[in-house]
Design a protein around this motif. Structure first.
Motif, PDB file in Angstrom:
ATOM      1  N   GLU A  15       0.847  -1.418  -0.314  1.00 35.67           N
ATOM      2  CA  GLU A  15      -0.060   0.278   0.387  1.00 35.67           C
ATOM      3  C   GLU A  15       0.817   1.199  -0.359  1.00 35.67           C
ATOM      4  OE1 GLU A  15      -3.352  -0.016   2.971  1.00 35.67           O
ATOM      5  OE2 GLU A  15      -2.651  -1.998   3.513  1.00 35.67           O
ATOM      6  N   LEU A  16       0.693   2.236  -0.351  1.00 39.78           N
ATOM      7  CA  LEU A  16       1.079   3.257  -0.486  1.00 39.78           C
ATOM      8  C   LEU A  16       0.660   4.307   0.432  1.00 39.78           C
ATOM      9  CD1 LEU A  16       2.708   5.855  -1.810  1.00 39.78           C
ATOM     10  CD2 LEU A  16       1.441   6.070  -3.138  1.00 39.78           C
ATOM     11  N   VAL A  17       0.805   4.413   1.954  1.00 41.58           N
ATOM     12  CA  VAL A  17       0.351   6.136   3.121  1.00 41.58           C
ATOM     13  C   VAL A  17       0.875   6.750   2.512  1.00 41.58           C
ATOM     14  CG1 VAL A  17      -0.780   4.678   3.640  1.00 41.58           C
ATOM     15  CG2 VAL A  17       0.986   4.818   4.243  1.00 41.58           C
ATOM     16  N   GLY A  18       0.656   8.048   2.976  1.00 34.13           N
ATOM     17  CA  GLY A  18       1.453   9.922   3.049  1.00 34.13           C
ATOM     18  C   GLY A  18       0.357  10.842   3.929  1.00 34.13           C
ATOM     19  N   SER A  19       0.864  12.430   3.232  1.00 34.71           N
ATOM     20  CA  SER A  19       0.089  13.426   3.936  1.00 34.71           C
ATOM     21  C   SER A  19      -0.645  13.707   2.792  1.00 34.71           C
ATOM     22  CB  SER A  19       1.321  14.394   3.924  1.00 34.71           C
ATOM     23  OG  SER A  19       2.705  14.226   2.825  1.00 34.71           O
ATOM     24  N   PHE A  20      -0.984  13.072   1.771  1.00 31.88           N
ATOM     25  CA  PHE A  20      -1.711  12.779   1.008  1.00 31.88           C
ATOM     26  C   PHE A  20      -2.750  12.244   1.150  1.00 31.88           C
ATOM     27  CE2 PHE A  20       1.642  10.591  -0.972  1.00 31.88           C
ATOM     28  CZ  PHE A  20       0.651   9.405  -0.968  1.00 31.88           C
ATOM     29  N   ASN A  21      -3.171  11.101   1.998  1.00 34.94           N
ATOM     30  CA  ASN A  21      -3.833  10.572   2.167  1.00 34.94           C
ATOM     31  C   ASN A  21      -4.263  10.623   3.477  1.00 34.94           C
ATOM     32  OD1 ASN A  21      -2.446   8.240   3.049  1.00 34.94           O
ATOM     33  ND2 ASN A  21      -3.147   7.367   1.675  1.00 34.94           N
ATOM     34  N   ALA A  22      -3.748  11.563   4.574  1.00 38.75           N
ATOM     35  CA  ALA A  22      -3.307  11.676   5.809  1.00 38.75           C
ATOM     36  C   ALA A  22      -3.148   9.854   6.564  1.00 38.75           C
ATOM     37  CB  ALA A  22      -4.434  12.652   6.669  1.00 38.75           C
ATOM     38  N   TRP A  23      -1.973   9.676   5.720  1.00 40.43           N
ATOM     39  CA  TRP A  23      -1.543   8.112   6.752  1.00 40.43           C
ATOM     40  C   TRP A  23      -2.438   7.831   6.266  1.00 40.43           C
ATOM     41  CZ3 TRP A  23       3.620   8.055   6.006  1.00 40.43           C
ATOM     42  CH2 TRP A  23       3.872   9.522   5.707  1.00 40.43           C
ATOM     43  N   ARG A  24      -3.510   6.885   6.168  1.00 38.75           N
ATOM     44  CA  ARG A  24      -4.655   6.292   6.018  1.00 38.75           C
ATOM     45  C   ARG A  24      -4.208   4.941   5.255  1.00 38.75           C
ATOM     46  NH1 ARG A  24      -8.432  10.617   5.450  1.00 38.75           N
ATOM     47  NH2 ARG A  24      -8.484  10.486   4.107  1.00 38.75           N
ATOM     48  N   PRO A  25      -4.039   3.887   6.137  1.00 43.04           N
ATOM     49  CA  PRO A  25      -3.895   2.300   5.160  1.00 43.04           C
ATOM     50  C   PRO A  25      -5.524   2.520   4.629  1.00 43.04           C
ATOM     51  CG  PRO A  25      -3.199   2.230   7.592  1.00 43.04           C
ATOM     52  CD  PRO A  25      -3.628   3.664   7.329  1.00 43.04           C
ATOM     53  N   GLY A  26      -5.035   1.216   3.520  1.00 36.62           N
ATOM     54  CA  GLY A  26      -5.980   0.223   3.079  1.00 36.62           C
ATOM     55  C   GLY A  26      -6.717   1.249   1.930  1.00 36.62           C
ATOM     56  N   GLU A  27      -6.610   2.141   1.364  1.00 36.67           N
ATOM     57  CA  GLU A  27      -7.267   3.035   0.362  1.00 36.67           C
ATOM     58  C   GLU A  27      -6.432   3.071  -0.894  1.00 36.67           C
ATOM     59  OE1 GLU A  27      -7.237   7.251   1.498  1.00 36.67           O
ATOM     60  OE2 GLU A  27      -8.511   6.687   3.357  1.00 36.67           O
ATOM     61  N   ILE A  28      -4.474   3.121  -1.628  1.00 33.79           N
ATOM     62  CA  ILE A  28      -4.121   2.914  -2.448  1.00 33.79           C
ATOM     63  C   ILE A  28      -2.935   2.070  -2.734  1.00 33.79           C
ATOM     64  CG2 ILE A  28      -2.422   4.315  -3.728  1.00 33.79           C
ATOM     65  CD1 ILE A  28      -3.443   7.135  -1.955  1.00 33.79           C
ATOM     66  N   LEU A  29      -3.820   0.864  -2.979  1.00 29.48           N
ATOM     67  CA  LEU A  29      -3.243  -0.258  -3.107  1.00 29.48           C
ATOM     68  C   LEU A  29      -2.288  -0.295  -4.179  1.00 29.48           C
ATOM     69  CD1 LEU A  29      -6.201  -3.314  -2.355  1.00 29.48           C
ATOM     70  CD2 LEU A  29      -3.860  -1.751  -0.353  1.00 29.48           C
ATOM     71  N   LEU A  30      -0.496  -0.712  -4.818  1.00 27.99           N
ATOM     72  CA  LEU A  30       0.142  -0.606  -5.703  1.00 27.99           C
ATOM     73  C   LEU A  30      -0.271  -2.831  -6.525  1.00 27.99           C
ATOM     74  CD1 LEU A  30       1.251   1.144  -3.960  1.00 27.99           C
ATOM     75  CD2 LEU A  30       3.457  -0.128  -5.137  1.00 27.99           C
ATOM     76  N   ASP A  31      -0.429  -2.243  -7.453  1.00 27.66           N
ATOM     77  CA  ASP A  31      -0.769  -3.374  -8.717  1.00 27.66           C
ATOM     78  C   ASP A  31       0.767  -4.272  -8.837  1.00 27.66           C
ATOM     79  OD1 ASP A  31      -3.520  -2.906  -9.002  1.00 27.66           O
ATOM     80  OD2 ASP A  31      -2.685  -1.291 -10.503  1.00 27.66           O
ATOM     81  N   GLY A  32       0.800  -5.880  -8.306  1.00 29.74           N
ATOM     82  CA  GLY A  32       2.029  -7.125  -8.448  1.00 29.74           C
ATOM     83  C   GLY A  32       1.483  -7.373  -7.772  1.00 29.74           C
ATOM     84  N   PRO A  33       2.477  -8.559  -7.722  1.00 31.99           N
ATOM     85  CA  PRO A  33       3.586  -7.960  -8.436  1.00 31.99           C
ATOM     86  C   PRO A  33       3.789  -9.019  -9.575  1.00 31.99           C
ATOM     87  CG  PRO A  33       4.310 -10.322  -6.721  1.00 31.99           C
ATOM     88  CD  PRO A  33       2.641  -9.890  -6.927  1.00 31.99           C
ATOM     89  N   ASP A  34       4.827  -8.290 -10.346  1.00 31.81           N
ATOM     90  CA  ASP A  34       5.042  -8.649 -11.736  1.00 31.81           C
ATOM     91  C   ASP A  34       6.177  -9.823 -11.794  1.00 31.81           C
ATOM     92  OD1 ASP A  34       7.364  -7.734 -11.447  1.00 31.81           O
ATOM     93  OD2 ASP A  34       7.480  -6.142 -12.947  1.00 31.81           O
ATOM     94  N   ALA A  35       6.536  -9.865 -12.868  1.00 29.69           N
ATOM     95  CA  ALA A  35       8.290 -11.634 -12.731  1.00 29.69           C
ATOM     96  C   ALA A  35       8.891 -11.191 -12.295  1.00 29.69           C
ATOM     97  CB  ALA A  35       7.762 -11.977 -14.283  1.00 29.69           C
ATOM     98  N   THR A  36       8.927  -9.833 -11.893  1.00 30.68           N
ATOM     99  CA  THR A  36      10.006  -9.442 -11.761  1.00 30.68           C
ATOM    100  C   THR A  36      10.231  -8.982  -9.892  1.00 30.68           C
ATOM    101  OG1 THR A  36      10.285  -7.125 -11.959  1.00 30.68           O
ATOM    102  CG2 THR A  36      11.639  -9.017 -13.363  1.00 30.68           C
ATOM    103  N   GLY A  37       9.146  -9.040  -9.178  1.00 35.70           N
ATOM    104  CA  GLY A  37       8.390  -8.352  -7.962  1.00 35.70           C
ATOM    105  C   GLY A  37       8.136  -7.515  -7.989  1.00 35.70           C
TER     106      GLY A  37
END
Length: 90
Positions: A15-37
């Motif tokens: 997941e990506l968390v940061g100042s742009f989403n008030a450090w809230r987990p569960g909102e921005i999930l990354l896609d993956g992993p691809d074949a290289t991780g």
């Protein structure tokens, strides 16, 4: 948008968390992993300076090793920092 990438081949979820989403987990999930991780996500961010971290498998906070800047987070680690400039005047 801004593309965020993390190499984490053993991860089940990133997941990506940061100042742009008030450090809230569960909102921005990354896609993956691809074949290289590789995990990635592209996010529209407002202009300005943003701090962020990756949250791996809901428990491991990781800074972005590819970030140009890092800043102490006050908890003994470092946040990644990104400056977003509006390059398209519209």
């Amino acid at each position: 948008g801004v593309t965020f990438v993390l190499h984490a081949p053993a991860a089940q979820q990133v997941e990506l968390v940061g100042s742009f989403n008030a450090w809230r987990p569960g909102e921005i999930l990354l896609d993956g992993p691809d074949a290289t991780g590789r995990w990635q996500v592209t996010v529209p961010l407002p202009q300005g300076r943003h701090e962020y971290l990756f949250l791996v498998d809901g428990e491991q906070w990781r800074t972005d090793p590819g970030a140009a800047f890092h800043r102490p987070d006050g908890f003994g680690s470092h946040n990644a920092v990104i400056d977003v400039n509006d390059e398209d005047p519209g």
